[in-house]
Enzyme design. Structure first.
Site, PDB file in Angstrom:
ATOM      1  N   TYR A  10      -6.084   1.632   8.701  1.00 44.29           N
ATOM      2  CA  TYR A  10      -7.150   1.847   7.722  1.00 44.29           C
ATOM      3  C   TYR A  10      -8.511   1.529   8.336  1.00 44.29           C
ATOM      4  O   TYR A  10      -9.276   0.720   7.807  1.00 44.29           O
ATOM      5  CB  TYR A  10      -6.903   1.020   6.451  1.00 44.29           C
ATOM      6  N   ASP A  50       0.799  -1.229   0.000  1.00 42.40           N
ATOM      7  CA  ASP A  50       0.000   0.000   0.000  1.00 42.40           C
ATOM      8  C   ASP A  50       0.828   1.273   0.000  1.00 42.40           C
ATOM      9  O   ASP A  50       0.463   2.264  -0.621  1.00 42.40           O
ATOM     10  CB  ASP A  50      -0.971   0.012   1.186  1.00 42.40           C
ATOM     11  N   ASP A  99       5.536   0.454   3.508  1.00 44.08           N
ATOM     12  CA  ASP A  99       5.773  -0.771   4.267  1.00 44.08           C
ATOM     13  C   ASP A  99       5.651  -1.977   3.342  1.00 44.08           C
ATOM     14  O   ASP A  99       5.667  -1.845   2.123  1.00 44.08           O
ATOM     15  CB  ASP A  99       4.787  -0.861   5.435  1.00 44.08           C
ATOM     16  N   GLU A 114       6.022   9.713   3.205  1.00 46.56           N
ATOM     17  CA  GLU A 114       5.618   8.375   2.765  1.00 46.56           C
ATOM     18  C   GLU A 114       4.703   8.462   1.550  1.00 46.56           C
ATOM     19  O   GLU A 114       3.724   9.202   1.548  1.00 46.56           O
ATOM     20  CB  GLU A 114       4.918   7.618   3.889  1.00 46.56           C
TER      21      GLU A 114
END
Length: 486
Positions: free
Chosen positions: A228, A76, A79, A465
């Site tokens: 999430y 995603d 990570d 990120e």
């Protein structure tokens, strides 16, 4: 006193140097790179034509603990997790980008379709046990986030999570249905058999979502939140899924379902992996504006209330803009809201122009060009026309983030350093001051704060990120902006 003798032209030239105004952005180059980023996020066995060469096969054993093949899909963000909820949204947005702007993508269309297929292939695998279970996640984030290793260093079988009739996940199941339905339209005239499979699986996923209702973050809270969580609930995903199934099947029962459900939904000024209401309303408004179906008239009104909430000159604007002109929603990964908003602006500008329509926000007359210009300004900001004079797309222009919060980018490729890394040893690279050895080409990072400030630091994950759902809407917007302005 010398200032009085300086002409307006010279003042503009000097200001251009000071604030970093550059020549017009290369939208085609940015589009190419924005799609290329998805290759860096691939999990599973990589194809021979893989262009991001520092990545190799990874996660080949995913799903083995459940005796199911869950290899593939996308990591995603920075990570090594596979969260199906944002991944399905990413896939839906890539598919919508192709459907709306594929003809404008030129040489990038084939790669955009491939990016969609990489997502839909995985979502089909995740749906293999419907209606008894839908697999929704690979990897335990509480474990993964304690490690800093390349995706290629994943050797042990990983935890797998699913939703079931007993532990439901309406939101993630309905988003899966949306992605598969949108994907089926993308491949309808290219691979009929594959498109039919996507559509039929979408129907099953939506039926599962509707029959067994509940938030997946209630069923799987320990491994889903706070990463999430489904903060907006699941009715927006049911609306979104129904809208896409209506488009994919032309079965009016899905439209009736959406209309009956949407009366309970309030207006929203946010479109994201969590909140789908504005996107669903814009999608359904197309029926009225482009297809001339009266059934979409109410959705036009609801969609336009959304735009009135985000246009900076609107009397009902409810979002904020920075001094540099960037739409600003929140401190964590703010550019995800910018890219999703600019996508809807681009789509609706296209709809209005096709139908010869305008609308009003109070005294403000909104034309297609008003929406298009706001979308362009947001894109230009991302590409470097901002107070920091930096591109927030990695690899675009000369000045871009070099210390991106991304494991595989920050560690030498396994093709260069073949020694497997332990969970802890990779943190030597995380805390290193050196630039990432692997350029994460095309990745759009979280972006600057509400003061237009940005710190290029791996530890500053809220800003540095990247994520697939930041890039996915931008693919469509860049296709549109490039066709309009280049």
């Amino acid at each position: 006193m010398m200032i009085k003798k300086i002409t307006g032209f010279v003042i503009i030239a000097i200001l251009s140097i000071v604030v970093g105004v550059s020549s017009k952005p290369d939208y085609r180059d940015a589009l190419h790179k924005s799609i290329l980023f998805f290759q860096a996020q691939r999990s599973g066995k990589l194809p021979d034509d893989q262009a991001i060469k520092w990545r190799t096969n990874s996660g080949l054993n995913d799903g083995s603990v459940e005796n199911v093949d869950l290899s593939g899909g996308y990591y995603d963000a920075g990570d090594n997790m596979k969260f199906n909820f944002p991944m399905a949204f990413t896939t839906t947005m890539l598919a919508w980008s192709v459907l709306e702007f594929g003809r404008r993508m030129q040489d990038e269309l084939a790669q955009a379709r491939e990016a969609v297929r990489w997502g839909t292939d995985y979502l089909l695998k995740s749906s293999v046990n419907l209606p008894h279970a839908l697999y929704v996640q690979v990897g335990n984030p509480n474990v993964d986030h304690k490690c800093w290793t390349r995706a290629e260093d994943l050797r042990e079988p990983r935890s797998v999570y699913k939703v079931t009739p007993v532990n439901p996940g309406t939101d993630v199941a309905a988003e899966t249905a949306a992605a598969l339905a949108a994907g089926s339209i993308v491949f309808r005239h290219i691979d009929k058999g594959y498109a039919n499979k996507l559509r039929e699986t979408a129907i099953k996923a939506f039926a599962f979502a509707d029959k067994y209702r509940g938030k997946y973050s209630d069923s799987l809270s320990s491994v889903v939140c706070p990463f999430y969580c489904s903060y907006s609930g699941f009715e927006d995903e049911l609306l979104w899924g129904a809208a896409w199934l209506y488009k994919a099947t032309q079965n009016s029962s899905y439209l009736d379902f959406a209309k009956s459900l949407d009366v309970n939904n309030k207006d929203s000024d946010t479109f994201s992996w969590d909140d789908k209401i504005p996107g669903a309303r814009v999608l359904l408004a197309r029926d009225y504006l482009v297809e001339k179906h009266e059934v979409g008239a109410e959705y036009r009104k609801r969609a336009e209330r959304y735009f009135c909430s985000v246009l900076p000159s609107s009397p009902s604007v409810s979002v904020k803009y920075t001094a540099g002109g960037l739409l600003y929603k929140m401190s964590g990964s703010n550019l995800q809201y910018v890219t999703s908003n600019t996508f809807l602006l681009s789509v609706y500008a296209k709809y209005l122009r096709a139908s010869g329509q305008t609308f009003n926000c109070g005294d403000l007359l909104v034309t297609p060009s008003v929406l298009r210009e706001l979308a362009r300004k947001q894109v230009d900001y991302i590409l470097g026309e901002n107070p920091k004079m930096t591109s927030y797309m990695v690899g675009y222009s000369k000045n871009f983030p070099k210390h991106v919060h991304h494991r595989s980018s920050s560690i030498p490729s396994i093709l260069v350093d073949t020694q497997p890394l332990s969970c802890d040893s990779g943190f030597n690279f995380y805390y290193a001051s050196s630039e990432n050895p692997n350029v994460l080409t095309g990745a759009v990072v979280g972006g600057p704060d509400d003061n237009d400030e940005y710190t290029d630091d791996r530890n500053n994950y809220a800003q540095s990120e990247p994520a697939t759902y930041i890039n996915a809407p931008l693919v469509g917007t860049l296709s549109y902006i490039a066709a309009c302005f280049q």
